[in-house]
Design an enzyme around this catalytic site. Sequence first.
Site, PDB file in Angstrom:
ATOM      1  N   HIS A 181       1.110  -1.155  -0.028  1.00 16.86           N
ATOM      2  CA  HIS A 181       0.057   0.077   0.085  1.00 16.86           C
ATOM      3  C   HIS A 181       1.013   1.158  -0.046  1.00 16.86           C
ATOM      4  O   HIS A 181       2.103   1.379   0.477  1.00 16.86           O
ATOM      5  CB  HIS A 181      -0.903  -0.045   1.279  1.00 16.86           C
ATOM      6  CG  HIS A 181      -1.902   1.015   1.156  1.00 16.86           C
ATOM      7  ND1 HIS A 181      -1.763   2.227   1.388  1.00 16.86           N
ATOM      8  CD2 HIS A 181      -3.276   0.766   0.746  1.00 16.86           C
ATOM      9  CE1 HIS A 181      -2.953   3.070   1.096  1.00 16.86           C
ATOM     10  NE2 HIS A 181      -3.688   2.352   0.848  1.00 16.86           N
ATOM     11  N   GLU A 226      -3.832   2.681  -6.988  1.00 25.64           N
ATOM     12  CA  GLU A 226      -4.342   3.915  -6.409  1.00 25.64           C
ATOM     13  C   GLU A 226      -3.324   5.201  -6.658  1.00 25.64           C
ATOM     14  O   GLU A 226      -2.156   5.144  -6.280  1.00 25.64           O
ATOM     15  CB  GLU A 226      -4.238   3.503  -4.984  1.00 25.64           C
ATOM     16  CG  GLU A 226      -5.245   2.548  -4.541  1.00 25.64           C
ATOM     17  CD  GLU A 226      -5.399   2.625  -3.170  1.00 25.64           C
ATOM     18  OE1 GLU A 226      -6.810   2.252  -2.612  1.00 25.64           O
ATOM     19  OE2 GLU A 226      -4.616   2.654  -2.130  1.00 25.64           O
TER      20      GLU A 226
HETATM   21  O1  G3P Z   1      -6.490   1.478   0.554  1.00 29.54           O
HETATM   22  C1  G3P Z   1      -7.846   2.430   0.309  1.00 29.54           C
HETATM   23  C2  G3P Z   1      -7.003   3.772  -0.083  1.00 29.54           C
HETATM   24  O2  G3P Z   1      -5.768   4.112  -0.155  1.00 29.54           O
HETATM   25  C3  G3P Z   1      -7.949   4.811  -0.630  1.00 29.54           C
HETATM   26  O3  G3P Z   1      -8.258   5.615   0.453  1.00 29.54           O
HETATM   27  O4  G3P Z   1      -9.612   7.127   1.615  1.00 29.54           O
HETATM   28  O5  G3P Z   1      -9.528   7.514  -0.748  1.00 29.54           O
HETATM   29  O6  G3P Z   1     -10.899   5.734  -0.108  1.00 29.54           O
HETATM   30  P1  G3P Z   1      -9.703   6.529   0.354  1.00 29.54           P
END
Ligand code: G3P
Length: 218
Positions: free
Chosen positions: A90, A138
């Site tokens: 992550h 992400e």
């Molecule tokens: O692991 C999920 C993450 O990093 C995304 O976070 O708060 O933008 O949904 P968020």
Amino acid sequence: MDQPVVIVNFKAYSEGIKKGEEIARAAREINENGEVFVAIAPDFIQLKSLVEFAPVFAQHTDAVNPGSNTGRITPEMVKASGATGSLINHSERPLILSDIEFLISAFRELELTSVVCTNNIPVSKAVAALTPDFIAIEPPELIGTGIPVSKADPGIVEGAVKAVQKVDGNIMVLCGAGISEYEDFVAALDLGAKGVLLASGVVKAKNPGMKLKELVGI
Ligand code: G3P
């Protein structure tokens, strides 16, 4: 797996500790409905106790073997907790490439599911060569902003799906960052993602269980 996938990462949010069971119970309800598959990634303290409600992922695992290692979480510990697998790499807990490879192999051996997070298309492509079960793309700059990657940067999602499928068609691609509404979830699926990895939109909501159900459209 036929259904879309949602993984709810509790991160270290205090709300995740207070409302962990509420989220886990909502996940169970959604899974009973059968249209969407929901897993949760709680903090380590709650890992074992929430396994009875929903599939559970660790938020991180260390690339170490059992033995003389202090303060580490081994793949074997994750297995013993009853978890289904773990997030790996992550952006808030990054790992070096050799550790990512160690974990994917160890998980395969232990029949655990690997979800490797990536930050862009080239990294997604590189990780695909290591054949994890899932890759979750992400963009770090959108994490926690409430600005959904599936709308703000559709190209990165489509690009990652294409790049990964080209390397290995069996790897499932999730996207994450800023996903907090049903439309964001649907947009991710429309871009070819298998589902989403999300955190704040659900965990920090006033009624996180209800929010999770709304988000998946149930
Ligand atoms: O692991 C999920 C993450 O990093 C995304 O976070 O708060 O933008 O949904 P968020």
